[in-house]
Design an enzyme around this catalytic site. Structure first.
Site, PDB file in Angstrom:
ATOM      1  N   ARG A 264       0.852  -1.181   0.000  1.00 21.69           N
ATOM      2  CA  ARG A 264       0.000   0.000   0.000  1.00 21.69           C
ATOM      3  C   ARG A 264       0.893   1.238   0.000  1.00 21.69           C
ATOM      4  NH1 ARG A 264      -2.827   3.110   4.900  1.00 21.69           N
ATOM      5  NH2 ARG A 264      -3.656   4.778   3.601  1.00 21.69           N
TER       6      ARG A 264
ATOM      7  N   HIS B  42      -3.256  11.079   0.540  1.00 24.25           N
ATOM      8  CA  HIS B  42      -2.688  10.896   1.876  1.00 24.25           C
ATOM      9  C   HIS B  42      -2.139  12.248   2.348  1.00 24.25           C
ATOM     10  CE1 HIS B  42      -0.933   7.670   4.696  1.00 24.25           C
ATOM     11  NE2 HIS B  42      -0.688   8.842   5.266  1.00 24.25           N
TER      12      HIS B  42
ATOM     13  N   GLU C 242      -7.317   8.589   6.281  1.00 24.61           N
ATOM     14  CA  GLU C 242      -7.561   9.285   7.542  1.00 24.61           C
ATOM     15  C   GLU C 242      -8.117  10.703   7.395  1.00 24.61           C
ATOM     16  OE1 GLU C 242      -4.329   6.920  10.354  1.00 24.61           O
ATOM     17  OE2 GLU C 242      -3.993   9.043   9.918  1.00 24.61           O
TER      18      GLU C 242
ATOM     19  N   ASN D 120      -7.256   2.052  10.083  1.00 20.58           N
ATOM     20  CA  ASN D 120      -5.928   2.283  10.644  1.00 20.58           C
ATOM     21  C   ASN D 120      -6.081   2.287  12.158  1.00 20.58           C
ATOM     22  OD1 ASN D 120      -5.329   2.735   7.969  1.00 20.58           O
ATOM     23  ND2 ASN D 120      -4.755   4.877   8.211  1.00 20.58           N
TER      24      ASN D 120
ATOM     25  N   TYR E  73      -4.114   2.340  15.954  1.00 19.83           N
ATOM     26  CA  TYR E  73      -2.894   2.540  16.731  1.00 19.83           C
ATOM     27  C   TYR E  73      -3.112   2.390  18.235  1.00 19.83           C
ATOM     28  CZ  TYR E  73      -0.544   3.932  12.473  1.00 19.83           C
ATOM     29  OH  TYR E  73       0.000   3.917  11.216  1.00 19.83           O
TER      30      TYR E  73
ATOM     31  N   GLU F  83      -3.465   0.136   8.312  1.00 15.79           N
ATOM     32  CA  GLU F  83      -2.260   0.566   9.031  1.00 15.79           C
ATOM     33  C   GLU F  83      -2.307   0.027  10.448  1.00 15.79           C
ATOM     34  OE1 GLU F  83      -1.280   4.728   9.273  1.00 15.79           O
ATOM     35  OE2 GLU F  83      -1.722   5.071   7.153  1.00 15.79           O
TER      36      GLU F  83
END
Length: 437
Positions: free
Chosen positions: A78, A115, A160, A281, A283, A353
């Protein structure tokens, strides 16, 4: 870590790594400027005073990086396509070469069309506050698909939009550096509209495998007191539901739609264009309580006192070198919660991600992080969540936005003076795990 966590997943599960154009490509003099070029040129915006003018020089060194991907053994890569580069003469030629190299190496190219690196000319015309930017994005998407669609089958529209809205337009910590707080809501709406218009544009070009990469994480209230629960619910709305509900349900959370510009009902029909999979994504989770009436320093950000919530430190967990808590089980919680909230409106999920910042080449902490999160992902699969893929962030150490080069998320170490690539221990761990599937 006795068993190989990757071996538990079904055949056809997609394993990959992620990067983004502005963070690795360099060759800034061979493309049009972006909002990030203007942002980094202003003193004080980037903590180490650096720029991404050279970054990892992936633009010139992509054959070496594709060789690293091939040795790693991933199914897919990606990357993102720089809209400012596409706008410059011969800009698409680079992505032609990159895609050809990936296909030759047996690696599936998975491009992200946006992005965060909006062309500076688009920003000067109003940027994401201007509805026309969504229309221009759809045209750009069609141009790229017409050029690469014969070899690229899996596409991502935006990365995002929540962070780009909040960090770039509400708080001013990222490009374009605006501090609009809740007046930034049109930015969210126009990005979502751009996604929907791009889906239509990609479909018109014959694309059949389209997703988006939204950042999500569980929100945990600091207590069960009504004021803390209310604050946590509002934070969850801003970071999670504001971006997932329109895409998956075709509606904004209650009270939000009337704050958006234009014919919102008509726009929602575009925003909710069916997608083939939903990228997440992940985290960390976030601990949230009632506002405390003062500025809060959180994860390198200064959150203003007037926000209707306060973000608190999540104690009792190990942290990365970035200070982010390591909570693999929250990934399971997030995915199961998404399935419960959206039901059959949730398409198959891909983790687009997941990664961590640690110093050093013998990065055992990163191995522990990835092992734990892959196992947490499998637990979600066991609980009925239709997960189809997992992408590690990131292949290379890179320009980490406002942090400059101070944070290292890569499986491969990059010496920023010589640009030498050195695979880390985590690269070897993932390579061996992929081979042992």
């Amino acid at each position: 870590m006795a068993t190989n966590p990757l071996s538990q997943f079904p055949p056809g599960f997609l394993w990959g790594v992620s990067t983004s154009a502005h963070q690795i490509e360099g060759a800034a003099d061979e493309r049009d400027p972006s909002v990030w070029d203007a942002f980094t040129a202003e003193p004080g915006h980037i903590k180490d005073g650096s720029t991404a003018d050279v970054a990892c020089d992936h633009y010139h060194r992509y054959p070496e990086d594709v060789a690293l991907l091939a040795d790693l053994g991933v199914d897919a890569y990606r990357f993102s396509i720089s809209w400012p580069r596409v706008n410059s003469p011969g800009g698409l030629d680079f992505y032609d070469r990159l895609v050809d190299a990936l296909v030759m190496a047996g690696i599936r190219p998975v491009p992200t069309l946006f992005h965060w690196d909006l062309p500076l000319k688009s920003q000067e015309a109003g940027g994401w506050l201007n509805r026309d930017t969504a229309e221009r994005f759809a045209e750009y998407a069609g141009t790229v698909a017409a050029r690469l669609g014969d070899r690229v089958k899996k596409w991502i529209t935006l990365n995002e939009p929540a962070e780009h809205t909040l960090l770039g337009h509400a708080l001013g910590a990222h490009a374009p550096g605006k501090q609009l707080l809740f007046d930034s809501l049109p930015v969210a709406h126009h990005q979502l509209l751009a996604h929907g218009l791009a889906v239509r544009s990609l479909r018109a070009a014959g694309v059949t495998d389209i997703g988006i990469a939204n950042s999500h994480g569980p929100t945990w209230a600091v207590s069960r007191q009504p004021e803390d629960v209310q604050a946590a619910d509002f934070y969850d709305l801003l970071l999670n539901r504001l971006f997932a509900d329109p895409l998956l349900l075709g509606q904004y959370p209650a009270g939000i739609g009337e704050l958006m510009p234009g014919d919102v009902d008509a726009d929602l029909k575009v925003i909710a264009e069916p997608i083939d999979w939903y990228g997440i994504n992940y985290y960390q989770p976030t601990k949230v309580g009632a506002p405390e009436g003062a500025e809060i320093e959180f994860s390198g950000l200064t959150l203003p006192a007037e926000l209707p919530f306060s973000v608190r430190e999540l104690e009792g967990y190990p942290v990365t070198d970035f200070g982010w808590p390591v909570v693999p089980e929250a990934l399971t919680e997030l995915l199961v919660g998404f399935r419960e909230r959206y039901g059959d409106r949730l398409p198959p999920v891909v983790i687009t991600e997941n990664g961590c910042s640690y110093e050093g080449i013998d990065d055992q902490e990163r191995i522990t992080f990835l092992d734990g999160h892959v196992r947490a992902l499998h637990r979600a699969l066991e609980q009925g969540v239709d997960v189809r893929g997992y992408f590690v962030w990131s292949l290379l150490d890179n320009f980490e936005w406002a942090e400059g080069y101070a944070r290292r998320f890569g499986l491969v170490h990059v010496d920023y003076d010589t640009l030498k690539r050195t695979p880390k221990a985590s690269y070897g761990w993932l390579r061996d795990a992929l081979r042992a599937r």
